[in-house]
Design an enzyme around this catalytic site. Structure first.
Site, PDB file in Angstrom:
ATOM      1  N   ASN A   1      60.762  25.998  33.518  1.00 13.28           N
ATOM      2  CA  ASN A   1      59.858  25.776  34.635  1.00 13.28           C
ATOM      3  C   ASN A   1      58.413  25.877  34.128  1.00 13.28           C
ATOM      4  OD1 ASN A   1      58.560  25.571  37.059  1.00 13.28           O
ATOM      5  ND2 ASN A   1      59.605  27.303  38.037  1.00 13.28           N
TER       6      ASN A   1
ATOM      7  N   ASN B   1      54.803  23.158  41.497  1.00 12.25           N
ATOM      8  CA  ASN B   1      55.588  22.047  42.047  1.00 12.25           C
ATOM      9  C   ASN B   1      56.994  22.476  42.478  1.00 12.25           C
ATOM     10  OD1 ASN B   1      57.125  22.274  39.727  1.00 12.25           O
ATOM     11  ND2 ASN B   1      56.269  20.455  38.731  1.00 12.25           N
ATOM     12  N   ASP B   2      57.276  23.782  42.462  1.00  7.60           N
ATOM     13  CA  ASP B   2      58.638  24.247  42.788  1.00  7.60           C
ATOM     14  C   ASP B   2      59.058  23.825  44.196  1.00  7.60           C
ATOM     15  OD1 ASP B   2      58.578  25.369  40.332  1.00  7.60           O
ATOM     16  OD2 ASP B   2      58.855  27.443  40.980  1.00  7.60           O
TER      17      ASP B   2
ATOM     18  N   GLY C   1      63.751  25.025  39.748  1.00  3.65           N
ATOM     19  CA  GLY C   1      62.320  24.876  39.480  1.00  3.65           C
ATOM     20  C   GLY C   1      61.945  24.260  38.141  1.00  3.65           C
TER      21      GLY C   1
ATOM     22  N   ASP D   1      61.184  21.555  35.234  1.00  3.68           N
ATOM     23  CA  ASP D   1      60.408  20.319  35.433  1.00  3.68           C
ATOM     24  C   ASP D   1      60.034  19.656  34.100  1.00  3.68           C
ATOM     25  OD1 ASP D   1      58.373  22.057  34.560  1.00  3.68           O
ATOM     26  OD2 ASP D   1      57.931  22.636  36.635  1.00  3.68           O
TER      27      ASP D   1
ATOM     28  N   ASP E   1      75.347   5.909  34.501  1.00  2.00           N
ATOM     29  CA  ASP E   1      76.291   6.801  35.167  1.00  2.00           C
ATOM     30  C   ASP E   1      77.475   6.007  35.730  1.00  2.00           C
ATOM     31  OD1 ASP E   1      76.682   9.537  36.304  1.00  2.00           O
ATOM     32  OD2 ASP E   1      76.601   8.447  38.203  1.00  2.00           O
TER      33      ASP E   1
ATOM     34  N   GLU F   1      78.989   5.731  30.986  1.00  2.00           N
ATOM     35  CA  GLU F   1      79.926   6.820  31.273  1.00  2.00           C
ATOM     36  C   GLU F   1      81.223   6.205  31.775  1.00  2.00           C
ATOM     37  OE1 GLU F   1      80.370  10.832  34.026  1.00  2.00           O
ATOM     38  OE2 GLU F   1      79.476   9.035  34.844  1.00  2.00           O
TER      39      GLU F   1
HETATM   40 CA    CA Z   1      58.505  23.755  38.633  1.00  3.04          CA
END
Ligand code: CA
Length: 618
Positions: A140, A145-146, A165, A167, A332, A361
């Site tokens: 984090n 920006n959490d 959190g 990033d 994906d 995948e």
């Molecule tokens: Ca963050």
């Protein structure tokens, strides 16, 4: 003076007087000149936009024309086909939307210049080792920006399935850690906005295909991360999902048409039986349910048969490649979308980026069913995916069994040999992406009763056998799921990535002795692999396992590496006469993990549950 201004105003294009645009979406938001394919389809979303006529006014960067404007079931959408002629130049042109002769909306659309060398960019290949990060769980770097006002889910580190959190900044802060570890390529699980009320951390429920989730950072932060990796000689793989979006995607409240997504009278889950696509005897019922069933209740199934959806996805893929100077793609749930569309996507990508590697995948358990999906497979139904690489799930399964089982005629280390011996199924077995674990399966240590010797064997194997290895973050730190099993705990936070953590595992001082031992083993092998073309691209020659011992060689004209895996609980002394077709050319060797010289190759001692890797010398 006033009269002159009035006269000038009358001469200017009418759309300068348009009311503020009520258009809320223009996708792609901008584009580039210089692509081989000169078609562009722009999706416009705005209230009753279908009741307008579209024109280009003002400065037109040459050679640009509207071919066709499509309306679909919903009046709030238009799809504009543009042709970028040979003389199209970078610049901004104005799309004007008129109703009864009056311009009611406009949008300044930018055509950018492609970066020099963009088309010829080298992709990830056998020289690389991929490191897989789940960005919410790595570090984090920006606590501001959490939580983002207006977004549906906030940080709660006490819950394994909530956001924690992590990033882009957190990853940026640890690029030196990755470089020092020795991995070369970063694959992050998707960073697109996932404004879902729950499970938004994993990134596989996009709510905006053109925007990085603000809790990870900005689009610009993502570009900067790519640039920073490139400056360190590393590569960036983007994780894309064409099969589904998030149930809170903005278009779910106002679908362009009923067939934009695959709809069912009641919720219908995919069978997840990906093998049914290549099954020559498949029933229509199974085929449709697999392909058009939803991956989850919160993951609406996109309908790639819809031509507008097809263009949307292909262009979105190209947009990110060009915008963020991406080096490779991981796709994906590759077999789940409409396969002909996926093949067309692969073809388009390789036309624009001839060196591009894409790994799909294709989560199946047999080499034959996985091989069906690799580009160039000679399939009975004639299908060619245009997908250069696939994950080696059968080898992953064998790795879980091999070191846990008692040695027997059909068990133990033979599992690895048997999978590798089926490489004839693949058009390009060397391009398979190999792995011991990833974000969707149990951590490898969990599958081996926390036996670190077995994890070391698995790492030694995937870093020396054929393929492009992938390492899941935390493997080098002996990360395990622990008692609380589940996806959320497979994806644990790295200690030291969060302010206030009791230790920092990104540093040697913050790791305990077993962790440092594991880190060093992977570090040393990764750095050796960087300089060993034999391990990267050399040929493979192996011997049928005997007495729980599997021996193979990677070799080219420059060097030969011998690998001996001892799957027994006892140390073994091996008479090497059986390998004389290779060993006859060599007189000594050097153990690459500890630098020890071996002067007599005729007899080798391998400790229990371990791997000996020797660079042979003439
Ligand atoms: Ca963050």
């Amino acid at each position: 003076m006033k009269r002159v201004i009035l006269l000038m105003a009358l001469l200017l294009p009418a759309c300068l007087f348009a009311a503020p645009a009520g258009i809320d979406r223009v996708e792609p938001p901008f584009w580039w000149t210089g692509f081989k394919n000169t078609n562009l389809q722009i999706m416009i979303h705005g209230k009753d936009i279908a009741n307008t006529t579209v024109s280009i006014t003002g400065s037109n960067p040459g050679g640009l024309s509207i071919i066709k404007v499509h309306t679909v079931g919903n009046p709030n959408y238009l799809f504009i086909d543009l042709k970028l002629g040979a003389s199209a130049k970078p610049g901004v042109f104005k799309l004007c939307f008129s109703n009864r002769g009056q311009v009611v909306e406009s949008y300044n659309y930018e055509l950018k210049q492609r970066k020099p060398g963009s088309a010829g960019r080298k992709s990830f290949d056998n020289s690389d080792v991929i490191y897989l990060i789940m960005p919410d769980r790595f570090a984090n770097g920006d606590i501001t920006n959490d939580n983002i006002a207006g977004m549906k889910e906030n940080v709660d580190r006490s819950k394994p399935d909530s956001r924690h959190g992590g990033d882009i900044k957190g990853i940026m802060d640890h690029l030196d850690y990755l470089k020092e570890l020795g991995v070369t390529t970063l694959w992050m699980t998707p960073l697109l906005e996932n404004d879902q009320p729950v499970y938004s951390y994993h990134g596989y429920s996009a709510t905006d295909f053109y925007k990085v989730d603000p809790r990870f950072g900005t689009n610009d932060d993502y570009v900067k991360l790519g640039d920073a990796l490139h400056q360190k000689g590393m590569k960036l793989i983007i994780d894309q999902v064409f099969n589904h979006c998030g149930s809170e995607h903005w278009w779910m409240k106002d679908l362009p048409s009923d067939d934009w997504i695959n709809q069912w009278p009641e919720f219908t889950r995919s069978t997840y039986r990906a093998g049914s696509v290549s099954d020559p005897y498949v029933s229509a019922t199974d085929s449709i349910k697999f392909n058009r069933g939803w991956f989850d209740k919160t993951m609406p199934d996109l309908n790639q048969r819809n031509p507008y959806m097809k263009n949307y996805l292909i262009q979105n893929s190209i947009w990110w490649m060009e915008y963020a100077s991406i080096d490779g793609i991981r796709q994906d749930t590759y077999p789940y979308p409409f396969k002909d569309m996926m093949s067309e996507w692969g073809k388009r990508m390789l036309e624009e980026y001839p060196n591009l590697n894409i790994v799909g995948e294709c989560w199946m358990n047999y080499p034959a069913t996985v091989a069906y999906w690799q580009k160039g497979s000679k399939n009975l139904d004639g299908f060619n995916s245009n997908l250069p690489s696939v994950f080696d799930f059968p080898l992953h399964d064998a790795l879980i069994q091999a070191f846990n089982e008692k040695e027997g005629w059909n068990t133990g280390i033979l599992r690895l040999y048997e999978i590798i011996a089926q490489d004839f199924s693949y058009p390009k077995p060397m391009d398979l992406v190999t792995f011991a674990d990833n974000h969707d399966v149990n951590r490898y240590l969990d599958t081996q009763n926390d036996d670190i010797r077995k994890l070391k064997m698995a790492m030694a194997f995937i870093l020396t056998t054929r393929g492009i290895p992938e390492i899941f973050y935390g493997t080098e730190l002996l990360m395990t799921t622990g008692a609380d099993k589940g996806h959320g705990t497979i994806r644990r936070d790295v200690p030291g990535g969060w302010q206030g953590d009791s230790r920092n595992a990104f540093t040697a001082a913050g790791r305990n002795d077993p962790e440092n031992d594991m880190y060093n083993m992977i570090h040393n092998l990764l750095h050796y692999r960087k300089s060993s073309t034999a391990l990267q691209t050399g040929k493979l020659l192996h011997f049928v396992p005997e007495d729980g011992i599997y021996t193979y060689f990677r070799y080219n004209s420059q060097s030969t590496v011998m690998v001996i895996m001892n799957n027994n609980e006892e140390q073994k002394t091996l008479e090497t006469g059986r390998y004389k077709e290779v060993l006859k050319n060599f007189s000594s060797g050097r153990e690459i993990c500890n630098g020890k010289y071996i002067t007599d190759l005729s007899k080798l001692t391998i400790p229990s549950k371990s791997v000996l890797i020797i660079e042979l010398k003439h």
